[in-house]
Write a protein that holds these residues in place. Sequence first.
Motif: not given
Length: 70
Positions: A1-8, A38-57
């Motif tokens: 799933m694309i999470v950052c459209s600006c950087n694909v 770029k626009c920052g709309r993906c920040a929340r989704t990226i943070r969630r993915i990071m938390d899941e990957a690090l085991g800090n959901d």
Amino acid sequence: MIVCSCNVLNDQDVRSAVEAERTRSISQIYGCLGCSAKCGRCARTIRRIMDEALGNDRHSIAAGTQSSQS
């Protein structure tokens, strides 16, 4: 799933960067992937993915805490 459209960037790109570098910030993710926010709309989704990957959901922890208080 694309999470950052600006950087694909897709969710697997983010997970791979977290696993490879054990990054702790969104700016580090972008740096690992050779781009910048770029626009920052993906920040929340990226943070969630990071938390899941690090085991800090935090979302699951918060939901579990609220459920046990009911």
